[in-house]
Write a protein that holds these residues in place. Structure first.
Motif, PDB file in Angstrom:
ATOM      1  N   LEU A  36      49.803  44.896  56.820  1.00 55.26           N
ATOM      2  CA  LEU A  36      49.211  43.651  56.318  1.00 55.26           C
ATOM      3  C   LEU A  36      47.713  43.765  56.089  1.00 55.26           C
ATOM      4  CD1 LEU A  36      51.137  40.931  58.368  1.00 55.26           C
ATOM      5  CD2 LEU A  36      51.560  41.732  56.049  1.00 55.26           C
ATOM      6  N   CYS A  61      46.198  43.175  52.505  1.00 49.83           N
ATOM      7  CA  CYS A  61      45.225  42.095  52.329  1.00 49.83           C
ATOM      8  C   CYS A  61      43.968  42.611  51.633  1.00 49.83           C
ATOM      9  CB  CYS A  61      44.881  41.469  53.684  1.00 49.83           C
ATOM     10  SG  CYS A  61      43.899  39.969  53.548  1.00 49.83           S
ATOM     11  N   GLU A 107      42.764  41.346  48.041  1.00 47.98           N
ATOM     12  CA  GLU A 107      41.432  40.748  47.902  1.00 47.98           C
ATOM     13  C   GLU A 107      40.619  41.467  46.832  1.00 47.98           C
ATOM     14  OE1 GLU A 107      40.110  40.928  51.967  1.00 47.98           O
ATOM     15  OE2 GLU A 107      40.734  38.851  52.348  1.00 47.98           O
ATOM     16  N   LEU A 138      48.000  37.495  47.543  1.00 50.98           N
ATOM     17  CA  LEU A 138      47.051  37.282  48.639  1.00 50.98           C
ATOM     18  C   LEU A 138      47.509  36.109  49.498  1.00 50.98           C
ATOM     19  CD1 LEU A 138      44.475  37.934  50.160  1.00 50.98           C
ATOM     20  CD2 LEU A 138      43.210  36.577  48.455  1.00 50.98           C
ATOM     21  N   ILE A 169      50.303  37.235  51.779  1.00 52.31           N
ATOM     22  CA  ILE A 169      49.798  38.028  52.905  1.00 52.31           C
ATOM     23  C   ILE A 169      49.138  37.121  53.936  1.00 52.31           C
ATOM     24  CG2 ILE A 169      48.141  39.820  53.555  1.00 52.31           C
ATOM     25  CD1 ILE A 169      48.651  40.921  50.599  1.00 52.31           C
ATOM     26  N   GLN A 170      48.358  36.168  53.470  1.00 50.14           N
ATOM     27  CA  GLN A 170      47.708  35.241  54.399  1.00 50.14           C
ATOM     28  C   GLN A 170      48.748  34.451  55.185  1.00 50.14           C
ATOM     29  OE1 GLN A 170      45.376  33.470  51.287  1.00 50.14           O
ATOM     30  NE2 GLN A 170      43.495  34.491  51.978  1.00 50.14           N
ATOM     31  N   ARG A 222      50.138  36.619  57.861  1.00 49.29           N
ATOM     32  CA  ARG A 222      49.141  36.836  58.919  1.00 49.29           C
ATOM     33  C   ARG A 222      48.870  35.569  59.722  1.00 49.29           C
ATOM     34  NH1 ARG A 222      44.162  40.291  56.689  1.00 49.29           N
ATOM     35  NH2 ARG A 222      44.109  41.048  58.827  1.00 49.29           N
ATOM     36  N   SER A 233      46.070  30.466  52.879  1.00 45.65           N
ATOM     37  CA  SER A 233      47.214  30.627  51.990  1.00 45.65           C
ATOM     38  C   SER A 233      47.397  29.391  51.124  1.00 45.65           C
ATOM     39  CB  SER A 233      48.484  30.912  52.804  1.00 45.65           C
ATOM     40  OG  SER A 233      49.578  31.124  51.953  1.00 45.65           O
TER      41      SER A 233
END
Length: 173
Positions: free
Chosen positions: A72, A76, A80, A96, A99-100, A103, A109
């Motif tokens: 991750l 990320c 980014e 993105l 992934i957020q 996480r 997100s």
């Protein structure tokens, strides 16, 4: 090389892509055939992934490979970087946001999903993602509001959803 260009597509290319996107959204709204529906979904993902050329599509696919591999932090960073280079590329921004979410950074997100949806109100991935974030945050009212916008499974509701999406695409030019 032409495929490595970070620049936005020409207006002619943009119009052709919007026309293709419109056609695929129309299929989503009109078909009751499962294979046609899945083909339209796959076509939209392909279209969105390739909006910035083959080289950038490969970079985005590499982000997905990192995600699938469970890395991750690297995923990320790569997402980014793509967003920094192509701030208006909705699919990089959507990745993105994914992934957020994974996480646990639900607020970030949501922000990225909102940016995707400002450009593509019919982006079913971002619609689903924003719903999942609000659910995780126990934001019941926001969850219900956004759930009303997701791609419906009911054919009649899906037709109305597609009609709204097509009107939005037509307004874009």
């Amino acid at each position: 090389a032409e495929d490595d260009r970070p620049a936005r597509p020409s207006s002619g290319t943009a119009r052709r892509r919007r026309a293709e996107e419109r056609k695929l959204v129309e299929v989503l709204g009109r078909t009751t055939d499962g294979e046609q529906f899945q083909s339209a979904i796959d076509g939209l993902w392909q279209l969105w992934f390739s909006e910035r050329g083959a080289a950038n599509k490969a970079k985005l696919e590499a982000v997905d490979a990192l995600l699938q591999g469970g890395d991750l932090a690297e995923a990320c960073a790569a997402a980014e970087a793509l967003c920094a280079e192509h701030g208006d590329w909705t699919e990089a921004r959507n990745r993105l946001a994914t992934i957020q979410f994974l996480r646990g950074d639900y607020e970030a997100s949501i922000g990225n999903c909102e940016r995707v949806l400002a450009a593509k109100p019919h982006h079913f991935g971002a619609l689903s993602g924003i719903c999942m974030c609000h659910k995780k945050l126990d934001n019941a009212a926001e969850f219900e509001e956004w759930m009303g916008r997701v791609l419906p499974s009911d054919p009649d509701r899906r037709r109305r959803w597609a009609d709204r999406a097509i009107r939005a695409l037509d307004r874009q030019g």
